[in-house]
Structure formats: C-alpha cells, structure tokens
Design a protein around this motif. Structure first.
Motif, short mmCIF file in Angstrom:
data_model
loop_
_atom_site.label_atom_id
_atom_site.label_comp_id
_atom_site.label_asym_id
_atom_site.label_seq_id
_atom_site.Cartn_x
_atom_site.Cartn_y
_atom_site.Cartn_z
N ALA A 149 0.85 -1.19 0.00
CA ALA A 149 0.00 0.00 0.00
C ALA A 149 0.88 1.23 0.00
CB ALA A 149 -0.90 0.01 1.23
N VAL A 150 0.46 2.26 -0.74
CA VAL A 150 1.22 3.51 -0.81
C VAL A 150 0.29 4.69 -0.52
CG1 VAL A 150 2.59 5.07 -2.24
CG2 VAL A 150 2.88 2.59 -2.47
N PHE A 151 0.69 5.50 0.44
CA PHE A 151 -0.03 6.74 0.72
C PHE A 151 0.64 7.85 -0.08
CE2 PHE A 151 -1.12 4.14 4.36
CZ PHE A 151 -2.45 4.48 4.62
N ALA A 152 -0.05 8.35 -1.08
CA ALA A 152 0.52 9.38 -1.94
C ALA A 152 -0.59 10.09 -2.70
CB ALA A 152 1.52 8.78 -2.92
N ARG A 153 -0.26 11.26 -3.22
CA ARG A 153 -1.21 12.03 -4.02
C ARG A 153 -0.61 12.35 -5.40
NH1 ARG A 153 -1.58 15.30 0.80
NH2 ARG A 153 -3.57 15.04 1.90
N VAL B 207 -3.38 2.22 -3.43
CA VAL B 207 -2.84 3.58 -3.46
C VAL B 207 -3.93 4.57 -3.08
CG1 VAL B 207 -1.70 5.35 -4.86
CG2 VAL B 207 -1.25 2.93 -5.33
N GLY B 208 -3.60 5.53 -2.23
CA GLY B 208 -4.61 6.52 -1.86
C GLY B 208 -4.08 7.53 -0.87
N ALA B 209 -4.96 8.44 -0.48
CA ALA B 209 -4.61 9.47 0.50
C ALA B 209 -5.65 9.45 1.61
CB ALA B 209 -4.52 10.84 -0.18
N ALA C 161 4.92 5.53 2.29
CA ALA C 161 4.29 6.86 2.23
C ALA C 161 5.31 7.90 1.76
CB ALA C 161 3.74 7.27 3.59
N THR C 162 4.82 8.92 1.05
CA THR C 162 5.67 10.06 0.74
C THR C 162 5.74 10.92 2.00
OG1 THR C 162 3.73 11.21 -0.15
CG2 THR C 162 5.17 10.09 -1.73
N VAL D 123 -0.89 10.02 7.76
CA VAL D 123 -0.66 8.62 8.11
C VAL D 123 -0.42 8.47 9.61
CG1 VAL D 123 0.83 6.60 7.71
CG2 VAL D 123 0.28 8.14 5.82
N GLY D 124 0.10 9.53 10.24
CA GLY D 124 0.36 9.48 11.69
C GLY D 124 -0.88 9.17 12.50
#
Length: 231
Positions: free
Chosen positions: A76-80, A95-97, A116-117, A124-125
C-alpha cells in the motif's frame, strides 16, 4: 509438560537440541523435516545481546534478500497526484490518500507493507495505533517514507524484509520457502544476519549475536553456529 504429537516427535528425530549446527547442515535438516502439504516458510530467530528498553540498544532495519521471500507481498502507498500515479505504475496494490486513511481506520488492512511520501506522514500518523502494532507504520529508517516510490515498491515486492528487535532481545524474520534451493536459502540467511550485524547499536555490550536458530512453519527449530553464518 504438554503432550507432543506424533508428527512433531518424528520431526524432532535426528536433531540434537543442544548442538550448534553449521548453517548448511541446519538448512538441510529443516528442509528434510518440512512435510506439510503447503510450501512452508523458513524463519530465522536471533537472540541479541541488547536491551531494547534503552534507546541506544534498539535494533531496526531492512534487508533485501537476494533471492526474495517466495511470497506475494501486497503493498500500500499513501501518496497524491504524480506520486500516486508513480506508485500504481510501479505495481503497488493499494494507493490513496485521505480515502485510504478512512479505509484503514474502518478496519480494512489488505496489505503486507506500507509506504508513504513524506508529505503524507501527518495524515498517516493518525493510523499509528492501527498500523504500529502490526509493524506496518512507514518509517524513513527502513526506507518506507520516501519520495523514491518506484524503488520502495519494487524493493518491497522483490524481497525487502523489515526487522525489529522485540522486548526479549529477539529478532525474527522470513528468509524464504522450503521449496527454495539450499544455496538460495543460505544466501538469504547470510544477507539477513549480515544486515542485523551491521545494525548493531552503539549501546550494545558484550557478545552481540548470541544465538541463531532456523525452522520451517510447522517444523522444529535447529540451532545454528553463528560463526558459520558470519563467515
């Protein structure tokens, strides 16, 4: 002492519970005794001479196993924006924010590794209490908080294994599958032990790597002579 089943008793035959085996012999013993109907995972456990209650004795890192883990890893990646597109192109599964944060807060965690970026970390915290206990919280020290999303996703898919010392000074991790050739397992084990050795904290006193053992998912543990791995 609890009852030991016939299968477990049989798998322990021929293993000296006290002896420290050369790593090549230990791998052979573990593979021979992995008789489950599925491809068992080979696990390594290391007892370290540290007390993780002290900040200067914490051991944490990541190792890229040369022959992979043998299992499919969902990332999973947290990014925009462009970074989200990059994550999808690199093969990320989720993938999402904000919407991904909401999904995870709702109890849906269908991934094995989380990236995460840096700009996403305030968001994400909020998931610390959910992801932290599962060992999924992104962390720059292990390369999961980064702008190089492509490299992070490919590393996660290709055999990157995070390790972190537990309360009793033990580190555990997967180093492959029973179906792997012995030589590939030996290379993975050596890479894992080498990464842990290089992560030795400044506060460690005395013998750092005290004990090493390997086992399969359903099989008995076999103690390994640390010197045969370090060499």
């Amino acid at each position: 002492m609890g009852h030991i089943g016939k299968r477990i008793a049989k798998s322990r035959e021929g293993i000296d519970r006290v002896k420290l085996y050369p790593v090549a012999e230990a791998v052979k013993l573990v593979k021979e005794r992995a008789t489950a109907k599925f491809d068992e995972t080979i696990e390594i456990a290391m007892n370290l001479g540290v007390d993780p209650k002290h900040a200067d004795q914490m051991v944490r890192g990541v190792v890229n196993l040369p022959n992979g883990t043998g299992r499919t890893v969902r990332v999973a990646v947290f990014a925009r924006g462009a970074k989200a597109d990059e994550a999808k192109a690199a093969g990320a599964d989720v993938v999402g924010a904000e919407e991904l944060v909401t999904t995870v807060q709702g109890g849906t965690i269908d991934f094995d590794r989380c990236i995460a970026t840096p700009d996403m970390m305030p968001l994400v915290g909020r998931l610390g209490k959910v992801l932290g206990p599962r060992g999924l919280m992104p962390n720059p020290k292990v390369g999961t908080v980064t702008m190089d999303i492509t490299a992070a996703v490919k590393a996660s898919k290709g055999g990157a294994v995070e390790f972190r010392v537990e309360k009793a000074g033990i580190i555990q991790g997967s180093v492959g599958k029973v179906s792997f050739e012995e030589g590939k397992l030996l290379e993975n084990i050596a890479a894992f032990v080498d990464a842990v050795a290089k992560a030795k904290p400044q506060g460690a006193k005395g013998t750092y790597i005290q004990r090493v053992a390997i086992s399969s998912t359903m099989g008995p543990g076999v103690k390994v002579d640390p010197g045969t791995v370090m060499s």
